[in-house]
Design an enzyme around this catalytic site. Structure first.
Site, PDB file in Angstrom:
ATOM      1  N   ASP A   1       3.367  41.787 -18.461  1.00 33.18           N
ATOM      2  CA  ASP A   1       3.415  43.229 -18.718  1.00 33.18           C
ATOM      3  C   ASP A   1       4.823  43.581 -19.194  1.00 33.18           C
ATOM      4  O   ASP A   1       5.687  42.708 -19.321  1.00 33.18           O
ATOM      5  CB  ASP A   1       2.933  44.059 -17.531  1.00 33.18           C
ATOM      6  CG  ASP A   1       3.609  43.665 -16.251  1.00 33.18           C
ATOM      7  OD1 ASP A   1       4.608  42.939 -16.340  1.00 33.18           O
ATOM      8  OD2 ASP A   1       3.151  44.094 -15.189  1.00 33.18           O
TER       9      ASP A   1
ATOM     10  N   ILE B   1       0.852  -1.196   0.000  1.00 31.16           N
ATOM     11  CA  ILE B   1       0.000   0.000   0.000  1.00 31.16           C
ATOM     12  C   ILE B   1       0.888   1.245   0.000  1.00 31.16           C
ATOM     13  O   ILE B   1       1.725   1.405   0.883  1.00 31.16           O
ATOM     14  CB  ILE B   1      -0.940  -0.011   1.224  1.00 31.16           C
ATOM     15  CG1 ILE B   1      -1.965  -1.118   1.041  1.00 31.16           C
ATOM     16  CG2 ILE B   1      -1.621   1.339   1.399  1.00 31.16           C
ATOM     17  CD1 ILE B   1      -2.886  -1.305   2.208  1.00 31.16           C
TER      18      ILE B   1
HETATM   19  P1  ATP Z   1       3.271  47.912 -17.907  1.00 28.71           P
HETATM   20  O1  ATP Z   1       1.783  47.757 -17.812  1.00 28.71           O
HETATM   21  O2  ATP Z   1       3.870  47.089 -18.967  1.00 28.71           O
HETATM   22  O3  ATP Z   1       3.988  47.832 -16.622  1.00 28.71           O
HETATM   23  P2  ATP Z   1       3.364  50.748 -17.833  1.00 28.71           P
HETATM   24  O4  ATP Z   1       4.244  50.862 -16.653  1.00 28.71           O
HETATM   25  O5  ATP Z   1       3.596  51.726 -18.929  1.00 28.71           O
HETATM   26  O6  ATP Z   1       3.457  49.379 -18.509  1.00 28.71           O
HETATM   27  P3  ATP Z   1       1.251  51.797 -16.297  1.00 28.71           P
HETATM   28  O7  ATP Z   1       2.085  51.845 -15.077  1.00 28.71           O
HETATM   29  O8  ATP Z   1      -0.173  51.402 -16.216  1.00 28.71           O
HETATM   30  O9  ATP Z   1       1.865  50.836 -17.358  1.00 28.71           O
HETATM   31  O10 ATP Z   1       1.353  53.217 -16.977  1.00 28.71           O
HETATM   32  C1  ATP Z   1       0.560  53.577 -18.051  1.00 28.71           C
HETATM   33  C2  ATP Z   1       0.967  54.904 -18.602  1.00 28.71           C
HETATM   34  O11 ATP Z   1       0.752  55.926 -17.621  1.00 28.71           O
HETATM   35  C3  ATP Z   1       2.447  54.998 -18.936  1.00 28.71           C
HETATM   36  O12 ATP Z   1       2.713  54.569 -20.219  1.00 28.71           O
HETATM   37  C4  ATP Z   1       2.710  56.488 -18.789  1.00 28.71           C
HETATM   38  O13 ATP Z   1       2.333  57.166 -19.951  1.00 28.71           O
HETATM   39  C5  ATP Z   1       1.777  56.884 -17.681  1.00 28.71           C
HETATM   40  N1  ATP Z   1       2.482  56.929 -16.385  1.00 28.71           N
HETATM   41  C6  ATP Z   1       3.249  55.962 -15.844  1.00 28.71           C
HETATM   42  N2  ATP Z   1       3.715  56.326 -14.653  1.00 28.71           N
HETATM   43  C7  ATP Z   1       3.242  57.555 -14.415  1.00 28.71           C
HETATM   44  C8  ATP Z   1       3.349  58.476 -13.334  1.00 28.71           C
HETATM   45  N3  ATP Z   1       4.049  58.197 -12.242  1.00 28.71           N
HETATM   46  N4  ATP Z   1       2.718  59.664 -13.432  1.00 28.71           N
HETATM   47  C9  ATP Z   1       1.984  59.958 -14.518  1.00 28.71           C
HETATM   48  N5  ATP Z   1       1.836  59.139 -15.562  1.00 28.71           N
HETATM   49  C10 ATP Z   1       2.453  57.949 -15.530  1.00 28.71           C
END
Ligand code: ATP
Length: 864
Positions: free
Chosen positions: A324, A280
């Site tokens: 991402d 077993i």
């Molecule tokens: P991933 O989803 O692949 O991590 P990501 O970091 O670009 O990509 P998000 O963090 O959702 O995704 O950001 C989306 C968008 O928002 C970015 O492409 C940028 O244009 C804008 N963004 C990112 N960080 C900031 C911030 N701290 N302040 C203002 N806008 C921002």
């Protein structure tokens, strides 16, 4: 205590603290006084309970029964030996479970949460368990509140308190003192409670209660987590139960047959019991846990932290990875490479356009400078702060001159962030964010030019952000986001380089060969996403598509379904769209792994078959929802983990094959002997001995078997595929029968040649042939000699020790007495070893035929 009725300064006074937090002497004192900020510890498994657990097994009771029967028939020697074997069995079980338990404990510790607090004026990170009343905690969207707090500042702070109040809609929070005394928990808007989720905004609060004194602590008894069994564990426990019934049936038949033949009934009963115990596979579910826990421990060395054990088992089945971009595929080491100022910009408050841009960068971020003068925060913002502060036109005085009045934080849904400051008797509003989002709220005439420049930057794989500013004479009455984020003046663009990770390129290529489909889901601009996806090999084929979130939501349900699997990059997607994509892929039978870091990613992570959170940049909420955490945020780590998952599964299969074949060999030998007119060759304690030594070390050593070379070249395992697929059942039956035949052949030949040591010879052949089998099944298909005999050192050591133990039992007079053995001559030993190696040779032959078939049908691949 009604902290919500007290003003902030009253609370500071009451808790003997202040805005800057506690100093280190006070911290030590309070830590002694209040203890750890923990809810009642999850029941730790004590050593005693683990030991007792070993005796709960029904098989152990059967063995005790056997010991008692031996005792009553006057065979004290057997009684003692059986009891020793019971103890050794329990000891092996205990050591194995203890190791697994320790491995899991260490993993749990690693995934415990951290909190950002201020002590003695400095911002530091500590384990959430170290927080004490009086500490000042800094809160941010995505965090779990680490203790009960009275809020002292809030910026659009929203908290979801469902775990406490049942209300799943996030509550707006404020730091204002409440006047009513008897407000329910849900209405105490200036309080934040342990384990609730910050969904939006930022804030600060002073700790008023920790551990079991918190509101959640009062109901913590309800929170004890149960251990989850993996699907495989459940299936195997079920299988082991069914097999047990079958074995017990066989043993009853064995007993009755022996009795009818006129064998001594007590001896026959003991034989039947020993066969039952040996055959077993009672240790099967426990050994699977060990294989998974040890596998998880190994994964953590490669930066993949398993939070939920079933993930270690199912990782090998991943057929789709949604990853991402920022930080996972790229390095998240941002540097500003370009800064473009719109020629339309005029002077604002005596500042020229470049200075407006630089001031905007200084005023719109949440980066903090640590005591060691290092910048800490979001890598995008760190790059912007570093850029502006190194510019010649930057004024250092800006850092102290401005005090933030309002802010509307960044989140991946809004894709922008706004801050408001008093300036020269007026108010300056600064917004930064994704270019199209800034264009929506600002007045710019040269939109085409802005879009062309954005595209130019994005085509080079750069991340582009836009800035807009306005000066307001007076603040609007209603401090809503729309009032601030409208009619801004477009200032300019910044582009940042974030190079792809070198190791991601290789890992992506590995995914392709491993039959794992890969898509990028990013919040970034489609052109930037395309450039990075092309550079890393995610986009390969001209038919691979890119789509934006907006275009995606415009698709009809049918169009979405028709296109889904040809889309390789989803840009500017929202978390809801991420969830929808995951669901649809699962609906098509894919086993989906998804990465996420934000608070809104939690539903997709929970829904995914394997939810993966980021260890460095991920929020608490995403980590809590995930099955696995990437400690280095690196895509390549996912592929390592999948590889390890496949290996764990392979090794579990090998282990099962080994154990079941050995058991089947034992049953065949005992069962067939009387049918062939031979005496039963093994006495009960010999059977128990073989069970002990063969199930012990060699079985465990399979957990260290290295991955087979082609592990990332074969397609993912189907989740509904049986663990016994690939001919395991046939193998168990025929190799078991072969073992039986070799043993009985040895017995018949020895009896025929009137060799009085025939029983010792059968005993030796049966135990050693299992070792040959263990070595031969290290691969399903490859020969042991091409794999390298020493490829699994643990197994070689286990095999040598087991053979050594067998020789001790055969040659040491003390053991000869107990096990009824006789010393074999050298030539007899050589005969036994030669006969035992037959099993090894035949299994190698089985693999050889498999190889021939494989190479004939699989002409494309490398021959094996
Ligand atoms: P991933 O989803 O692949 O991590 P990501 O970091 O670009 O990509 P998000 O963090 O959702 O995704 O950001 C989306 C968008 O928002 C970015 O492409 C940028 O244009 C804008 N963004 C990112 N960080 C900031 C911030 N701290 N302040 C203002 N806008 C921002």
């Amino acid at each position: 205590m009604n902290y919500h009725n007290l003003t902030t300064s009253d609370i500071y006074q009451k808790l003997n603290t202040g805005e800057n937090g506690l100093d280190s002497a006070e911290v030590k004192k309070r830590q002694l006084k209040y203890g750890k900020n923990e809810l009642t510890q999850k029941k730790k498994v004590s050593i005693i309970s683990l030991i007792l657990h070993q005796f709960k097994d029904i098989m152990i009771f059967i063995l005790f029964l056997a010991a008692a029967i031996s005792y009553f028939v006057g065979d004290i020697k057997d009684t003692v030996v059986i009891l020793i074997i019971v103890l050794l069995n329990a000891l092996i079980g205990f050591v194995q479970e203890y190791r697994a338990e320790k491995a899991m404990e260490a993993l749990n510790k690693m995934s415990s949460l951290h909190a950002t607090i201020r002590r003695a004026g400095h911002i530091i990170q500590v384990a959430a368990t170290e927080i004490i009343p009086g500490d000042i905690v800094i809160l941010e969207a995505g965090m779990l509140v680490p203790a009960d707090l009275r809020l002292t500042t809030t910026h659009t702070l929203k908290i979801e308190e469902a775990s406490l109040t049942g209300e799943s809609h996030p509550k707006n929070k404020s730091s204002d003192t409440l006047s009513t005394e008897n407000t329910s928990l849900g209405d105490r808007v200036n309080m934040a409670y342990k384990s609730t989720i910050i969904t939006n905004g930022r804030g600060e609060g002073v700790v008023v209660a920790t551990g079991m004194n918190t509101e959640i602590g009062r109901i913590a008894q309800l929170l004890q987590e149960d251990k989850v069994k993996t699907p495989l564990q459940k299936r195997l426990a079920d299988f082991a139960k069914k097999l047990s019934f079958a074995v017990i049936g066989i043993c009853i038949a064995l007993f009755i047959a022996g009795w009818l033949r006129g064998e001594e009934p007590v001896q026959m009963l003991l034989t039947a019991i020993s066969v039952a115990v040996a055959a077993i596979p009672e240790a099967l579910p426990a050994v699977i846990t060990i294989a998974l826990a040890l596998g998880a421990k190994r994964m953590v060395r490669k930066n993949a932290l398993i939070r939920k054990l079933p993930a270690a088992e199912t990782l090998g089945s991943v057929s789709y990875i949604c990853t991402d971009k920022t930080g996972t595929i790229t390095q998240n080491k941002m540097t500003v490479s370009d800064c473009w100022i719109s020629p339309e910009v005029n002077k604002i408050e005596n500042l020229d356009p470049m200075q407006i841009m630089l001031l905007g960068m200084e005023l719109n971020h949440d980066v903090v400078t640590t005591a060691q003068k290092k910048l800490k925060g979001d890598p995008t913002e760190i790059a912007l702060v570093a850029f502006t502060r190194n510019n010649q036109e930057y004024k250092a005085s800006w850092q102290n001159e401005f005090k933030r009045a309002y802010e509307f934080p960044f989140d991946s849904e809004r894709k922008k962030m706004t801050t408001v400051y008093p300036m020269n008797g007026k108010w300056i509003v600064v917004t930064k964010g994704a270019v199209e989002k800034i264009l929506e709220i600002s007045e710019a005439e040269n939109i085409d030019k802005i879009n062309t420049i954005t595209k130019e930057f994005a085509e080079q794989g750069k991340r582009v952000l836009a800035y807009a500013v306005k000066v307001m004479e007076e603040l609007p009455e209603e401090k809503s986001v729309d009032k601030f984020e409208s009619h801004l003046q477009f200032i300019g663009l910044v582009a940042m380089i974030d190079p792809p990770r070198a190791e991601a390129i290789e890992a992506i290529a590995n995914c392709h060969t491993a039959g794992i489909r890969l898509v990028m889901l990013t919040g970034d601009h489609p052109v930037t996403a395309k450039a990075i996806a092309t550079a890393t090999g995610i986009l390969q084929d001209p038919s691979d598509k890119i789509i934006t979130g907006t275009a995606l939501s415009a698709l009809s349900e049918q169009e979405f379904e028709a296109n889904l699997e040809s889309i390789k990059v989803f840009a500017r997607v929202s978390p809801e769209q991420k969830l929808k994509i995951v669901k649809s892929l699962q609906g098509r039978g894919h086993f989906v792994a998804v990465t996420g870091d934000g608070v809104n990613d939690a539903p997709a992570l929970k829904r995914a078959d394997i939810g993966i959170a980021m260890g460095i940049t991920g929020t608490d909420v995403s980590k809590e929802a995930a099955d696995m955490i990437l400690l280095d945020d690196n895509f390549a780590t996912i592929v390592h983990a999948v590889r390890e998952g496949r290996r764990i599964f392979d090794n579990i299969r090998k282990f099962i094959k080994y154990i079941l074949t050995g058991n089947s060999g034992e049953i065949w030998t005992i069962f067939l002997a009387p049918l062939l007119g031979l005496p039963i060759p093994l006495i009960p304690i010999q059977i128990l001995w073989i069970n002990l030594i063969s199930d012990g070390l060699p079985a465990l050593a399979f957990a260290s078997e290295p991955a087979e070379e082609d592990i990332l070249k074969r397609p993912p395992r189907k989740t509904d595929e049986s663990i016994f697929s690939g001919g395991i059942v046939i193998h168990v039956l025929w190799v078991g029968l072969l073992m039986g035949a070799v043993c009985l052949g040895t017995q018949a030949w020895a009896i025929h040649t009137e060799n009085p040591k025939w029983a010792t010879m059968v005993f030796t052949v049966l135990s050693i042939s299992q070792m040959g089998h263990a070595l031969a099944i290290r691969s399903d298909i490859k020969s042991l000699f091409t794999m390298g005999i020493f490829g699994n050192r643990h197994l070689i050591i286990a095999v040598l020790i087991t053979i050594g133990l067998q020789l001790i039992v055969v040659y040491l007079p003390f053991f000869q007495n107990i096990f009824n053995t006789q010393a074999l001559t050298f030539s007899e030993l050589v005969i036994c070893l030669t006969l035992s190696s037959l099993v090894f040779l035949f299994v190698e032959l089985e693999k050889w035929t498999k190889r021939r078939r494989y190479n004939a049908t699989n002409l494309k691949g490398d021959p094996v």
